[in-house]
Design an enzyme around this catalytic site. Structure first.
Site, PDB file in Angstrom:
ATOM      1  N   LYS A   8      99.729 -22.709 -35.030  1.00  0.00           N
ATOM      2  CA  LYS A   8      98.657 -23.585 -35.341  1.00  0.00           C
ATOM      3  C   LYS A   8      99.396 -24.455 -35.919  1.00  0.00           C
ATOM      4  O   LYS A   8      99.896 -24.229 -37.815  1.00  0.00           O
ATOM      5  CB  LYS A   8      97.638 -23.368 -35.148  1.00  0.00           C
ATOM      6  CG  LYS A   8      96.715 -21.923 -36.232  1.00  0.00           C
ATOM      7  CD  LYS A   8      96.974 -22.205 -37.904  1.00  0.00           C
ATOM      8  CE  LYS A   8      96.902 -21.335 -38.622  1.00  0.00           C
ATOM      9  NZ  LYS A   8      97.025 -21.223 -40.524  1.00  0.00           N
ATOM     10  N   PRO A  90     108.324 -19.297 -38.236  1.00  0.00           N
ATOM     11  CA  PRO A  90     108.541 -18.378 -39.728  1.00  0.00           C
ATOM     12  C   PRO A  90     107.036 -17.726 -40.044  1.00  0.00           C
ATOM     13  O   PRO A  90     106.068 -18.302 -39.691  1.00  0.00           O
ATOM     14  CB  PRO A  90     109.050 -19.471 -40.456  1.00  0.00           C
ATOM     15  CG  PRO A  90     108.233 -20.520 -39.812  1.00  0.00           C
ATOM     16  CD  PRO A  90     109.025 -20.245 -37.957  1.00  0.00           C
ATOM     17  N   ALA A  91     107.801 -16.548 -40.931  1.00  0.00           N
ATOM     18  CA  ALA A  91     106.752 -15.804 -42.055  1.00  0.00           C
ATOM     19  C   ALA A  91     106.217 -16.985 -42.579  1.00  0.00           C
ATOM     20  O   ALA A  91     107.295 -17.474 -43.140  1.00  0.00           O
ATOM     21  CB  ALA A  91     106.688 -14.586 -41.946  1.00  0.00           C
ATOM     22  N   ALA A  93     104.711 -19.393 -44.029  1.00  0.00           N
ATOM     23  CA  ALA A  93     104.688 -20.581 -43.484  1.00  0.00           C
ATOM     24  C   ALA A  93     103.324 -21.487 -43.061  1.00  0.00           C
ATOM     25  O   ALA A  93     103.392 -22.666 -43.065  1.00  0.00           O
ATOM     26  CB  ALA A  93     105.648 -21.056 -42.287  1.00  0.00           C
ATOM     27  N   GLY A  96     100.330 -18.973 -38.961  1.00  0.00           N
ATOM     28  CA  GLY A  96      99.191 -18.371 -37.788  1.00  0.00           C
ATOM     29  C   GLY A  96     100.661 -17.231 -36.918  1.00  0.00           C
ATOM     30  O   GLY A  96      99.849 -17.121 -36.171  1.00  0.00           O
ATOM     31  N   ASP A 132      91.925 -15.073 -38.830  1.00  0.00           N
ATOM     32  CA  ASP A 132      92.589 -16.245 -37.305  1.00  0.00           C
ATOM     33  C   ASP A 132      92.850 -16.316 -36.725  1.00  0.00           C
ATOM     34  O   ASP A 132      93.240 -16.567 -35.943  1.00  0.00           O
ATOM     35  CB  ASP A 132      93.867 -17.289 -38.838  1.00  0.00           C
ATOM     36  CG  ASP A 132      94.498 -16.507 -38.591  1.00  0.00           C
ATOM     37  OD1 ASP A 132      94.924 -15.260 -38.928  1.00  0.00           O
ATOM     38  OD2 ASP A 132      95.669 -17.290 -39.277  1.00  0.00           O
TER      39      ASP A 132
END
Length: 240
Positions: A8, A90-91, A93, A96, A132
């Protein structure tokens, strides 16, 4: 069963203040985008989990897909499964991806084992994984408030427009970003802007309050936003 957990972007993000439980009250708009991981779950004799693709930081045993399985096993006694996650998102970023993976495990296990969990029960479990995660139980845009888990329908459709994601390899810590925010009163909340104004007017109205402290520490990110506008972007912002 194989699914493709999407990520998202946040359209605007206002931090209203810190809550007694240590989280922050926010106002934002979540918009799903078709950039996905790949997740496979099959019944097995013993539980196992494996990973491929992008490197995932942290202890694999504490990954959200493992925690999601453990929640349902503890409460409902579901059988063992074999899970494999191919990581593309990617983490760090703001997309989510990890939250989506955890939420999709809940959705898949509910379907595989015919658990018939209600939306309320799934939201309850998602809330134990992350603020989230509840957004990823469905596939539609939502406005979010509270910790980001109080969701309402949001009638917005960006189909037909090009979305450009830029990942410069800079990992932004969510905790440090929140700690850098000084709460203030916005002119308009994000959902008000999104509902009342066309994308062409978002540039001056739809603000992500993380940009002030992040741009101060990471000028490269501010420069990227500027280049997107120079290239003709209608709206450019940090993704989370």
């Amino acid at each position: 069963m194989v699914v493709f957990p999407h990520c998202k972007i946040n359209l605007g993000l206002h931090v209203a203040g810190k809550r007694p439980d240590g989280f922050h009250d926010i106002h934002t708009c979540f918009y799903p985008i078709p950039f996905t991981d790949v997740l496979e779950i099959i019944p097995a004799e013993t539980f196992s989990v494996s990973f491929s693709g992008r490197t995932i930081p942290g202890n694999p045993d504490e990954n959200l897909i493992v925690r999601a399985y453990q929640l349902l096993k503890k409460d409902l006694g579901i059988p063992p499964v074999k899970m494999h996650l191919h990581k593309c998102i990617p983490a760090g970023a703001g997309l989510g991806g990890g939250s989506s993976d955890g939420a999709f495990v809940l959705r898949m296990l509910n379907a595989i084992f015919d658990l018939e969990l209600s939306s309320e029960r799934l939201i309850h479990y998602a809330g134990q994984l992350g603020s989230d995660c509840a957004f990823f139980l469905q596939d539609d845009p939502k406005s979010g408030k509270g910790k980001g888990d109080e969701l309402e329908e949001l009638a917005i459709d960006l189909r037909g427009k090009f979305l450009v994601l830029v990942m410069p390899g800079i990992h932004i810590s969510t905790a440090s970003a929140y700690n850098s925010i000084v709460p203030s009163r916005p002119g308009m909340l994000p959902d008000q802007v999104v509902k009342q104004y066309p994308v062409s007017q978002w540039r001056d109205l739809l603000k992500n309050e993380f940009e002030v402290p992040v741009f101060r520490e990471q000028r490269q990110i501010e420069e990227i936003r500027g280049k997107l506008y120079e290239g003709g972007a209608l709206y450019a912002s940090m993704s989370g």
